[in-house]
Design an enzyme around this catalytic site. Structure first.
Site, PDB file in Angstrom:
ATOM      1  N   LYS A 182      -3.085   3.295 -12.747  1.00  0.00           N
ATOM      2  CA  LYS A 182      -1.968   3.775 -11.926  1.00  0.00           C
ATOM      3  C   LYS A 182      -0.630   3.258 -12.451  1.00  0.00           C
ATOM      4  CE  LYS A 182      -4.658   3.910  -7.611  1.00  0.00           C
ATOM      5  NZ  LYS A 182      -4.947   5.324  -7.440  1.00  0.00           N
ATOM      6  N   HIS A 229      -6.690   2.350   2.270  1.00  0.00           N
ATOM      7  CA  HIS A 229      -7.563   3.184   1.432  1.00  0.00           C
ATOM      8  C   HIS A 229      -9.011   2.793   1.748  1.00  0.00           C
ATOM      9  CE1 HIS A 229      -9.519   4.375  -2.390  1.00  0.00           C
ATOM     10  NE2 HIS A 229      -8.497   5.184  -2.578  1.00  0.00           N
ATOM     11  N   GLN A 258      -0.672   0.453  -5.133  1.00  0.00           N
ATOM     12  CA  GLN A 258       0.483   1.355  -5.131  1.00  0.00           C
ATOM     13  C   GLN A 258       1.808   0.616  -5.239  1.00  0.00           C
ATOM     14  OE1 GLN A 258       0.138   4.496  -5.511  1.00  0.00           O
ATOM     15  NE2 GLN A 258      -1.951   4.910  -4.820  1.00  0.00           N
ATOM     16  N   CYS A 276      -8.577   9.585   0.347  1.00  0.00           N
ATOM     17  CA  CYS A 276      -9.425   8.386   0.515  1.00  0.00           C
ATOM     18  C   CYS A 276      -8.908   7.498   1.639  1.00  0.00           C
ATOM     19  CB  CYS A 276      -9.540   7.579  -0.777  1.00  0.00           C
ATOM     20  SG  CYS A 276     -10.323   8.491  -2.088  1.00  0.00           S
ATOM     21  N   ASP A 334      -3.598  -5.448  -1.240  1.00  0.00           N
ATOM     22  CA  ASP A 334      -3.988  -4.309  -2.068  1.00  0.00           C
ATOM     23  C   ASP A 334      -2.694  -3.750  -2.656  1.00  0.00           C
ATOM     24  OD1 ASP A 334      -4.532  -1.874  -3.148  1.00  0.00           O
ATOM     25  OD2 ASP A 334      -5.753  -1.145  -1.485  1.00  0.00           O
TER      26      ASP A 334
HETATM   27  N1  7TS Z   1      -5.957   1.029  -2.766  1.00  0.00           N
HETATM   28  C1  7TS Z   1      -4.959   1.927  -2.719  1.00  0.00           C
HETATM   29  C2  7TS Z   1      -3.766   1.656  -1.863  1.00  0.00           C
HETATM   30  C3  7TS Z   1      -5.052   3.090  -3.489  1.00  0.00           C
HETATM   31  O1  7TS Z   1      -4.058   3.978  -3.441  1.00  0.00           O
HETATM   32  C4  7TS Z   1      -6.186   3.306  -4.294  1.00  0.00           C
HETATM   33  C5  7TS Z   1      -6.390   4.567  -5.076  1.00  0.00           C
HETATM   34  C6  7TS Z   1      -7.176   2.321  -4.326  1.00  0.00           C
HETATM   35  C7  7TS Z   1      -7.031   1.194  -3.535  1.00  0.00           C
HETATM   36  C8  7TS Z   1      -8.376   2.419  -5.197  1.00  0.00           C
HETATM   37  O2  7TS Z   1      -8.015   2.345  -6.538  1.00  0.00           O
HETATM   38  P1  7TS Z   1      -9.102   2.564  -7.685  1.00  0.00           P
HETATM   39  O3  7TS Z   1      -8.345   2.448  -8.950  1.00  0.00           O
HETATM   40  O4  7TS Z   1     -10.124   1.507  -7.488  1.00  0.00           O
HETATM   41  O5  7TS Z   1      -9.665   3.932  -7.455  1.00  0.00           O
HETATM   42  N2  7TS Z   1      -5.690   5.679  -4.568  1.00  0.00           N
HETATM   43  C9  7TS Z   1      -5.872   6.969  -4.935  1.00  0.00           C
HETATM   44  C10 7TS Z   1      -5.118   7.999  -4.409  1.00  0.00           C
HETATM   45  O6  7TS Z   1      -4.218   7.852  -3.580  1.00  0.00           O
HETATM   46  N3  7TS Z   1      -5.515   9.169  -4.940  1.00  0.00           N
HETATM   47  O7  7TS Z   1      -6.516   8.906  -5.797  1.00  0.00           O
HETATM   48  C11 7TS Z   1      -6.744   7.544  -5.791  1.00  0.00           C
END
Ligand code: 7TS
Length: 417
Positions: free
Chosen positions: A234, A131, A211, A374, A208
């Protein structure tokens, strides 16, 4: 308040659905079918109630009052930290740092640990399926330090082959920062094995887990991770709160990220000393209500049992994959073997642009994600600028998968007219 028992609730999807008020909504006259869970999940009554209860009954600042409300707020905030620590099998709750989200957790490690430990000629290793949040901080740091940013490649199926790590991870590697599960390909990466490789050259590994923690049992000790990041939103929790977990000694040796109230031990007109973990990394009034509600989300998932959550999603993914592939008109990105992936299915339709598909499905109440997710470099590596994606969670059903597939077929019919 005690922690709920692991797996103490029967995994009954109808009963689970009844906990989520938003699932009653109609979208464009149809029942909502929410298949955008990798972006953010919906919230159960238990989490919503925790927020309301906090503001109605407890609201006060933490760690600074002797009055009842402040003591209750502090206890709730710290109990939530303990719940998170237990959820990921962290040895100590002080290793759990509250942040705003995964992105902030990743930036924190880049700006503190890596700032202090990465020098000219060193390298940082990430995968080609990260990401943006786990790419851009490292690009910036590598640039600033004169270090090299290296990418672990994946094969055509979207899997990282450990052989490819040889020659990428070497004695100048300082940190290996990898996604546990890709938000585009669904691939589950061999984090424990990569941790071994990283440690064998004296590097640390950052996972990370944005997910993975919401969807499967994650044990930071079994993975032998050094840092692990995820977001509450999430995993049924509120937006605006996330976690950085790190090994105690590493966190202890790191400089602070932000300066201000709560993170200091003593301040003089000339200087300051830092508070103990975890407060060294929690400057200012923290996100108290959302931390407590994250504890409620963790309770909810603990009661269901993460093995059961994972199994439910595997069944849905299996089922959806079979249906989608049988259409013959889409290319699924990532591993086709369901055992090697999680509940995220990105695909490209032969003729329909993802945005057109997303808009047409929304007319039927079906929420999917379209775009680069992203992960622009990864999506572009498939010679497209956008893909469509469905992603599942505990409240999704096979009949929702059916609704999605028939919506897709209907859209195909419309566009072929
Ligand atoms: N890393 C991964 C693997 C992610 O899927 C996401 C967000 C992030 C980092 C960042 O997370 P945040 O909470 O800091 O935004 N992924 C997604 C997505 O797949 N669609 O919208 C956000």
């Amino acid at each position: 308040m005690s922690n709920p028992e692991f797996g103490s609730r029967v995994f009954d999807v109808d009963a689970i659905r009844a906990d989520f008020p938003i699932l009653q909504r109609k979208i464009n006259g149809n029942d909502l079918v929410y298949l955008d869970n990798a972006a953010t999940t919906q919230k159960p009554n238990q989490v919503i109630k925790s927020l309301v209860d906090y503001y109605e009954q407890t609201n006060a600042n933490v760690h600074r009052g002797v009055h009842t409300l402040s003591i209750e707020a502090t206890d709730g905030y710290e109990l939530a930290r303990t719940k998170v620590a237990k959820f990921i099998n962290a040895p100590r709750p002080e290793e759990v740092i509250w942040t705003r989200n995964t992105s902030e957790s990743l930036n924190l490690v880049a700006a503190t640990w890596a700032e202090a430990n990465v020098g000219e000629g060193d390298n940082i290793v990430i995968t080609a399926m990260e990401h943006h949040s786990n790419i851009v901080p490292w690009q910036q740091l590598a640039d600033k330090k004169g270090a090299e940013l290296r990418y672990l490649p994946h094969n055509e199926e979207g899997l990282i082959e450990l052989d490819s790590a040889t020659g990428v991870i070497d004695y100048r590697t300082k940190i290996v920062a990898v996604t546990h599960m890709s938000n585009v390909l669904g691939t589950i990466n061999p984090v424990a094995k990569l941790a071994e490789r990283a440690h064998s050259v004296g590097a640390v590994i950052l996972v990370d887990a944005a997910q993975s923690v919401p969807h499967m049992p994650v044990d930071v000790q079994a993975l032998d991770a050094d840092f692990l990041c995820f977001s509450a939103h999430k995993m049924l929790g509120p937006t605006g709160i996330g976690v950085l977990w790190g090994k105690y000694d590493l966190l202890e040796a790191m400089p602070p990220y932000m300066f201000g109230g709560d993170m200091i031990l003593e301040v003089t007109y000339e200087d300051a000393t830092w508070n103990d973990l975890p407060y060294k990394f929690e400057a200012g009034t923290p996100n108290i209500a959302d931390a407590i509600a994250t504890g409620a989300a963790v309770d909810y998932l603990t009661e269901l049992g993460m093995d059961n959550v994972w199994q439910h999603e595997q069944e849905l993914t299996d089922y959806a994959m079979e249906q989608i592939l049988s259409l013959g008109s889409v290319r699924v990105l990532g591993p086709q073997n369901p055992a090697l992936r999680g509940g995220v299915i990105s695909f490209i339709h032969d003729t329909i642009h993802p945005h057109d598909l997303g808009t047409a499905l929304d007319q039927q109440g079906i929420a999917i994600r379209t775009g680069h997710h992203c992960a622009m470099p990864l999506v572009r590596s498939f010679d497209v600028v956008a893909a469509a994606r469905v992603s599942f969670y505990i409240y999704n059903t096979k009949s929702e998968v059916d609704a999605f597939v028939s919506g897709l077929c209907e859209t195909e019919g419309y566009f072929s007219r």
